[in-house]
Design a protein around this motif. Structure first.
Motif, PDB file in Angstrom:
ATOM      1  N   ALA A 108      94.729  36.777  -3.395  1.00 27.28           N
ATOM      2  CA  ALA A 108      95.073  35.361  -3.254  1.00 27.28           C
ATOM      3  C   ALA A 108      94.253  34.515  -4.222  1.00 27.28           C
ATOM      4  O   ALA A 108      94.780  33.611  -4.876  1.00 27.28           O
ATOM      5  CB  ALA A 108      94.846  34.909  -1.812  1.00 27.28           C
ATOM      6  N   ALA A 109      92.970  34.813  -4.337  1.00 27.47           N
ATOM      7  CA  ALA A 109      92.116  34.066  -5.267  1.00 27.47           C
ATOM      8  C   ALA A 109      92.630  34.196  -6.693  1.00 27.47           C
ATOM      9  O   ALA A 109      92.666  33.213  -7.440  1.00 27.47           O
ATOM     10  CB  ALA A 109      90.675  34.562  -5.168  1.00 27.47           C
ATOM     11  N   LEU A 110      93.052  35.389  -7.077  1.00 21.68           N
ATOM     12  CA  LEU A 110      93.571  35.596  -8.431  1.00 21.68           C
ATOM     13  C   LEU A 110      94.830  34.768  -8.675  1.00 21.68           C
ATOM     14  O   LEU A 110      95.010  34.198  -9.756  1.00 21.68           O
ATOM     15  CB  LEU A 110      93.857  37.081  -8.676  1.00 21.68           C
ATOM     16  N   GLY A 111      95.693  34.684  -7.685  1.00 17.90           N
ATOM     17  CA  GLY A 111      96.917  33.887  -7.835  1.00 17.90           C
ATOM     18  C   GLY A 111      96.626  32.414  -8.017  1.00 17.90           C
ATOM     19  O   GLY A 111      97.201  31.754  -8.890  1.00 17.90           O
ATOM     20  N   TRP A 112      95.709  31.868  -7.224  1.00 20.09           N
ATOM     21  CA  TRP A 112      95.353  30.452  -7.344  1.00 20.09           C
ATOM     22  C   TRP A 112      94.666  30.182  -8.673  1.00 20.09           C
ATOM     23  O   TRP A 112      94.945  29.174  -9.335  1.00 20.09           O
ATOM     24  CB  TRP A 112      94.468  30.026  -6.176  1.00 20.09           C
ATOM     25  N   LEU A 113      93.771  31.067  -9.088  1.00 20.02           N
ATOM     26  CA  LEU A 113      93.065  30.861 -10.355  1.00 20.02           C
ATOM     27  C   LEU A 113      94.011  30.991 -11.548  1.00 20.02           C
ATOM     28  O   LEU A 113      93.830  30.302 -12.554  1.00 20.02           O
ATOM     29  CB  LEU A 113      91.892  31.837 -10.479  1.00 20.02           C
ATOM     30  N   TYR A 114      95.024  31.850 -11.437  1.00 17.77           N
ATOM     31  CA  TYR A 114      96.021  31.965 -12.506  1.00 17.77           C
ATOM     32  C   TYR A 114      96.683  30.605 -12.745  1.00 17.77           C
ATOM     33  O   TYR A 114      96.856  30.181 -13.890  1.00 17.77           O
ATOM     34  CB  TYR A 114      97.070  33.019 -12.127  1.00 17.77           C
ATOM     35  N   VAL A 115      97.027  29.917 -11.679  1.00 16.89           N
ATOM     36  CA  VAL A 115      97.672  28.606 -11.814  1.00 16.89           C
ATOM     37  C   VAL A 115      96.702  27.595 -12.424  1.00 16.89           C
ATOM     38  O   VAL A 115      97.062  26.847 -13.334  1.00 16.89           O
ATOM     39  CB  VAL A 115      98.212  28.123 -10.450  1.00 16.89           C
TER      40      VAL A 115
END
Length: 195
Positions: A108-115
């Motif tokens: 989840a952290a990776l998805g938010w940071l990608y954005v």
């Protein structure tokens, strides 16, 4: 053309394809707000940016994420956005309940940071447009200025690290779901600020 169903596609390429619709809808909605028509409208955009980056700020202090992603703490833009708002004599938006915990599960952290990091890359285009309002890296548009190494290089370093994290198939979907949730979250902030 990239075929995203193949193992040859990178995680960042799959994320881009999977979130194309939510990303595109967000971009259109922001630009429909005519954010470069005046400093007041641009300040409304800054408030959206501030709310999103405040929501995810704890992720930038997570040591486990910092070990995986290059210069994570240096990528924080919340303080710059706060200074941009101060330049335009704006108060900071009130806290909301959407603030993420710094210990968010890795996918989840990776998805938010990608954005967040993708918006940094796109910010270089907005930075040029902000110049029409007399805004730059010293006043009002600090957070949109490109990294000294260049925005594209900075993005490639991030995506290379993102693509290199070992995840299960289920976790891959969690990254995509989180990125989509991040885009929806920003869209919610846009609707509230531009109402």
């Amino acid at each position: 053309m990239i075929v995203i169903d193949t193992p040859e596609a990178t995680r960042s390429q799959r994320l881009k394809a999977a979130t194309r619709d939510s990303h595109g809808a967000l971009d259109k909605r922001i630009m429909a707000g005519d954010i470069f028509a005046s400093r007041d409208l641009f300040a409304t955009f800054l408030r959206v940016q501030y709310r999103f980056h405040r929501d995810i700020d704890a992720l930038y202090g997570n040591p486990a994420l910092d070990a995986l992603l290059p210069d994570l703490d240096e990528r924080r833009r919340l303080p710059l956005i706060a200074r941009d708002l101060a330049d335009l004599e704006q108060t900071l938006p009130l806290p909301t309940s959407t603030r993420l915990d710094g210990d968010l599960p890795l996918p989840a952290a990776l998805g938010w940071l990608y954005v967040a990091e993708g918006s940094n890359l796109g910010g270089t285009v907005l930075y040029k447009m902000a110049a029409r309002l007399g805004l730059d890296s010293n006043f009002g548009a600090r957070h949109l200025a490109a990294h000294p190494d260049g925005a594209a290089r900075h993005w490639r370093e991030f995506t290379a690290a993102l693509d290199g994290v070992a995840l299960t198939e289920a976790q891959e979907q969690q990254v995509i779901d989180a990125a989509d949730a991040a885009f929806r979250s920003v869209h919610g902030h846009v609707e509230e600020e531009f109402a």
